[in-house]
Enzyme design. Structure first.
Site, short mmCIF file in Angstrom:
data_model
loop_
_atom_site.label_atom_id
_atom_site.label_comp_id
_atom_site.label_asym_id
_atom_site.label_seq_id
_atom_site.Cartn_x
_atom_site.Cartn_y
_atom_site.Cartn_z
N LYS A 1 0.81 -1.22 0.00
CA LYS A 1 0.00 0.00 0.00
C LYS A 1 0.85 1.28 0.00
CE LYS A 1 -4.50 -1.52 1.06
NZ LYS A 1 -4.38 -2.84 1.71
N SER B 1 1.75 -9.83 -0.79
CA SER B 1 1.38 -8.41 -0.70
C SER B 1 1.72 -7.76 0.63
CB SER B 1 -0.10 -8.23 -1.01
OG SER B 1 -0.90 -9.03 -0.15
N GLU C 1 -9.75 7.03 3.41
CA GLU C 1 -10.60 6.07 4.09
C GLU C 1 -9.73 4.89 4.48
OE1 GLU C 1 -10.10 6.10 0.90
OE2 GLU C 1 -9.55 3.99 0.63
C1 LIG Z 1 -5.18 -3.93 1.59
C2 LIG Z 1 -4.44 -5.19 1.34
C3 LIG Z 1 -4.80 -6.10 0.31
C4 LIG Z 1 -6.01 -5.91 -0.57
O1 LIG Z 1 -5.99 -4.77 -1.35
P1 LIG Z 1 -5.74 -4.82 -2.92
O2 LIG Z 1 -6.11 -3.46 -3.36
O3 LIG Z 1 -6.62 -5.89 -3.50
O4 LIG Z 1 -4.31 -5.13 -3.13
C5 LIG Z 1 -4.01 -7.22 0.10
N1 LIG Z 1 -2.94 -7.48 0.88
C6 LIG Z 1 -2.56 -6.66 1.87
C7 LIG Z 1 -1.38 -7.02 2.69
C8 LIG Z 1 -3.30 -5.49 2.15
O5 LIG Z 1 -2.92 -4.68 3.16
#
Ligand SMILES: *Cc1c(COP(=O)(O)O)cnc(C)c1O
Length: 411
Positions: free
Chosen positions: A101, A390, A123
């Protein structure tokens, strides 16, 4: 072994939507009259910034010196021992603040500063986007106000505290279901009222044009690096690229680099929750229909009357009723495919990666890991699989502890 350095950055101007912000039948701009002017101003500023050498150099500098990019590509050999699969993890968990993010928050807050805004609103649901935005604002000396449903404020107390330590103001929203969608409405209201001084920083590839494009482009650094890294390490492209899909920003960031490579399967993994039944999951491609939510036309989980369905997932970051419009478009063209992993599979994948590799994935990322784990266990053909990890799972350890304790007590 020669370590070829990877200097790939975000990619701009590769696949723009049409002038009205549509990817095929999806996307666009469904906003009240009061938001037209601020959204137009943002669009003009963004299109100017993304071809401005000064802006791009500053962003590149922040990504490398502050965020810690490029993040590593790591081959998980123990996890896949005895299978024909080579599994590579793109380590977004090692980026500053622990998830992808920050790539987007840095870009949007830098843009706000360039536009002369002294204040941003955002948000947040689970708090991850709020923390990333608060971090970028602390770094750039910009006031940060984060709207969060009061239900989420109490569920995510630690992230609320993190944001406040970073100097952000967290406003608890008591309307509606007191979760993400109510927080978005309040943040929009604030933006309309304070548009002279304030910018809206959106956390995924959602919302009215230009957000789905802008967020994908800021996240495209993930795929650009991963493509160079996997070519360096294997001499070829992956057979499959996999990512979890909440709003869809980490997945779009990864897929972006491979869309023009037809040999690469692109798989998005949604939250299967407890079951694919109304209110029990967040798998839009399994149960959604076309509709409009939060400014964009896309796939939405809704009942026959068009009311937004409630959703459930073990991971807060995947727990949302709609998905980025570009995903809906790529799916309609047959370029991407979507699967889901349920709560149990994600929890199992979390423990599996911890024990075999010493890595705690975020529960969101654990959904993508679960897909890859299943694929490796069942395929007979050699394959190179690239998974976007992610985020890190430290934020989820307490929740996992509770779930495992419950499981022990009921078995
Ligand atoms: C917020 C988040 C997501 C989901 O958001 P996307 O916009 O689909 O990437 C996935 N993994 C993590 C670690 C997050 O913090």
């Amino acid at each position: 072994m020669a370590d070829v350095s990877v200097t790939a950055g975000p990619v701009f101007g590769r696949r723009d939507p049409d002038a009205r912000g549509y990817f095929g039948a999806f996307g666009g701009r469904f906003i009240p009259e009061t938001l037209v002017q601020p959204v137009e101003e943002l669009t003009a500023a963004y299109f100017a910034a993304r071809t401005d050498a000064g802006f791009l150099a500053e962003l590149h500098q922040l990504l490398s010196r502050y965020v810690g990019r490029p993040t590593p590509l790591y081959e998980a050999q123990r996890a896949t021992a005895g299978t024909p699969v080579r599994l590579f993890l793109k380590r977004e968990d090692l980026a500053h603040t622990g998830a992808h993010k920050i790539n987007n928050a840095m870009g949007q807050v830098l843009l706000a500063a360039r536009m002369g805004k002294r204040r941003v609103v955002a948000e947040t649901g689970a708090g991850q986007h709020g923390v990333a935005t608060a971090t970028a604002c602390a770094l750039m000396g910009i006031e940060c106000v984060v709207y969060m449903g009061s239900e989420d404020v109490s569920r995510q107390a630690l992230n609320v505290f993190r944001m406040r330590v970073l100097g952000a103001t967290v406003i608890s929203v008591d309307a509606g279901t007191r979760t993400l969608k109510d927080a978005i409405n309040e943040a929009m209201r604030d933006w309309v009222t304070n548009v002279e001084t304030t910018s809206y920083v959106l956390g995924s590839v959602l919302g009215p044009h230009p957000y789905p494009l802008m967020v994908r482009e800021f996240q495209s650094v993930i795929g650009a690096e991963a493509r160079a890294q996997i070519l360096r390490d294997t001499g070829r492209l992956p057979d499959v690229a996999v990512a979890c899909v909440g709003g869809g920003s980490n997945a779009m960031g990864l897929f972006d680099a491979f869309i023009d490579d037809p040999s690469v399967r692109l798989v998005g993994v949604e939250a299967g929750g407890r079951a694919i039944e109304p209110g029990e999951h967040a798998a839009r491609f399994a149960g959604g229909r076309e509709g409009v939510l939060h400014g964009t036309r896309t796939l939405v989980l809704q009942d026959v009357h068009g009311n937004i369905q409630s959703t459930h997932s073990v991971s807060a970051g995947l727990d949302y009723a709609s998905v980025g419009p570009e995903h809906a478009w790529l799916h309609s063209k047959g370029r991407t495919e979507y699967a889901f992993a349920d709560d149990t599979a994600a929890l199992d994948a979390f423990q599996w990666l911890a024990r075999t590799e010493g890595i705690l994935p975020a529960l969101e990322s654990s959904h993508a890991i679960a897909w890859a784990r299943q694929f490796a266990a069942t395929t007979r053909e050699p394959a190179v699989v690239l998974v976007n990890l992610s985020g890190r799972g430290d934020k989820d350890v307490e929740q996992v502890r509770r779930m495992l304790t419950e499981k022990e007590q009921t078995s």
